[in-house]
Scaffold this active site. Structure first.
Site, PDB file in Angstrom:
ATOM      1  N   THR A  13       0.868  -1.190  -0.053  1.00 35.86           N
ATOM      2  CA  THR A  13       0.162   0.095  -0.002  1.00 35.86           C
ATOM      3  C   THR A  13       0.824   1.354  -0.053  1.00 35.86           C
ATOM      4  O   THR A  13       2.020   1.440   0.435  1.00 35.86           O
ATOM      5  CB  THR A  13      -1.037  -0.140   1.249  1.00 35.86           C
ATOM      6  OG1 THR A  13      -1.798  -1.142   1.246  1.00 35.86           O
ATOM      7  CG2 THR A  13      -1.784   1.363   1.440  1.00 35.86           C
TER       8      THR A  13
ATOM      9  N   THR B  49      -0.622   1.085   6.464  1.00 39.18           N
ATOM     10  CA  THR B  49      -0.097   0.095   5.703  1.00 39.18           C
ATOM     11  C   THR B  49       0.158  -1.101   6.622  1.00 39.18           C
ATOM     12  O   THR B  49       0.678  -1.193   7.669  1.00 39.18           O
ATOM     13  CB  THR B  49       1.229   0.338   4.744  1.00 39.18           C
ATOM     14  OG1 THR B  49       1.478  -0.722   4.156  1.00 39.18           O
ATOM     15  CG2 THR B  49       2.276   0.818   5.921  1.00 39.18           C
TER      16      THR B  49
END
Length: 345
Positions: free
Chosen positions: A215, A265
């Site tokens: 991410t 993330t």
């Protein structure tokens, strides 16, 4: 009797004075001179092998540095945190090294479904999209949702139809293909078949848990005090049946308030269960606490080891880059000349 009352009064006064002193000391911890601007970025966290060739490590660091430079140029020239966050994430979405946009992972069915979110803390305006398949830069669609719709989130076909209203660059699914993601998907399918696994995507094998999560995200505060968070992702390899992770869930993987902007993330399901972004903001507000204290509280006391990485910036420009994983692709820069790009702890 009078002496006793006087003693009680003195004791009560001492307790009140002590409490006020402690409160003032807590406030001092969070009181710093506001920086003109600050920017923090990430490109995923997880178990990132230190055995990577020097050339690979250098390439990642160069890309993170270039992403920082995109945002720095905007913020140095008095641009908005909103523009900085969008443009930094656009750069990362266009980079096949990261699990967002061009480098998105494969779903169980062999396609790509992208999620993104953006939020402005000063106004609490937010826009998120999930499950899009043809939008080259999902973070830009999330911003359009925030600025042009009375709704906060659009999903799947609805998000695609909303994108049709604007002049966004569209691509076919082949655009998102990368060889290393394709190989990872094939390995995941093979493991699943061998294990005869019918469980959900969150029941990961030890090998899957060792993979970095790619991410991407950015948080920034500008000269005007606007504070913004943005995150974009291709999700999790071999994700099934319309799975939605933490990124487009406001308060979880992406959150901005009047005190802090956060982008997460890692393992999306764990991040969602902790309502991670909002937890950091609430801890800062009600403790009160610094961004460092709040970030460490989330990563050390709320989440489990190996779950996540977090970047954040508070309204004064103080930054946080932390993880309970082995590493996180990350970088930070501010108006005082501080600049850092890093991968491991």
């Amino acid at each position: 009797m009078k002496f006793g009352k006087a003693l009680v009064f003195v004791l009560v006064l001492a307790i009140i004075t002590g409490a006020l002193y402690i409160g003032n000391e807590q406030e001092k911890k969070t009181e710093t001179k506001k920086k003109d601007w600050a920017l923090v970025i990430h490109g995923g966290a997880g178990t990132i092998s230190k055995d990577k060739p020097d050339s690979v490590v250098k390439a990642y660091k160069n890309d993170l540095s270039e992403a920082l430079a995109v945002g720095e140029e905007i913020l140095k020239n008095g641009g908005s945190a909103l523009d900085a966050v969008e443009n930094v994430i656009n750069y990362l979405e266009n980079n096949p090294k990261f699990n967002a946009g061009k480098g998105a992972v494969f779903t169980h069915d062999g396609g790509h479904e992208l999620d993104a979110a953006m939020m402005v803390g000063n106004t609490r305006e937010a826009g998120t999209i999930t499950g899009v398949k043809t939008v080259k830069n999902p973070i830009s669609l999330a911003r359009l949702v925030m600025e042009n719709s009375k709704h906060v989130m659009f999903a799947g076909d609805g998000a695609e139809k909303y994108a049709d209203k604007f002049e966004l660059e569209r691509v076919n699914q082949d655009y998102f293909f990368t060889e290393h993601r394709h190989k990872a998907w094939k390995r995941a399918l093979k493991r699943e078949k061998q294990e005869d696994a019918q469980s959900s995507v969150i029941d990961l094998s030890p090998e899957e848990l060792k993979q970095k999560y790619g991410t991407v995200g950015a948080v920034a505060v500008d000269k005007e005090g606007q504070i913004v968070a943005g995150t974009s992702t291709g999700g999790m390899t071999n994700k099934k049946f319309g799975r939605v992770g933490d990124v487009p869930i406001i308060g979880s993987g992406t959150y901005a308030s009047d005190v802090v902007a956060v982008s997460m993330t890692g393992w999306g399901e764990k991040i969602m269960r902790a309502v991670s972004g909002h937890t950091v903001s609430a801890y800062m507000k009600h403790k009160p606490a610094s961004i460092e204290e709040a970030g460490n509280y989330l990563l050390e006391d709320v989440l489990d080891k190996g779950d996540a990485g977090m970047i954040g910036v508070d309204k004064k420009g103080n930054i946080f880059m932390g993880m309970n994983t082995q590493g996180m692709f990350r970088g930070a820069s501010d108006s005082e000349g501080n600049r850092e790009v890093a991968i491991w702890k």
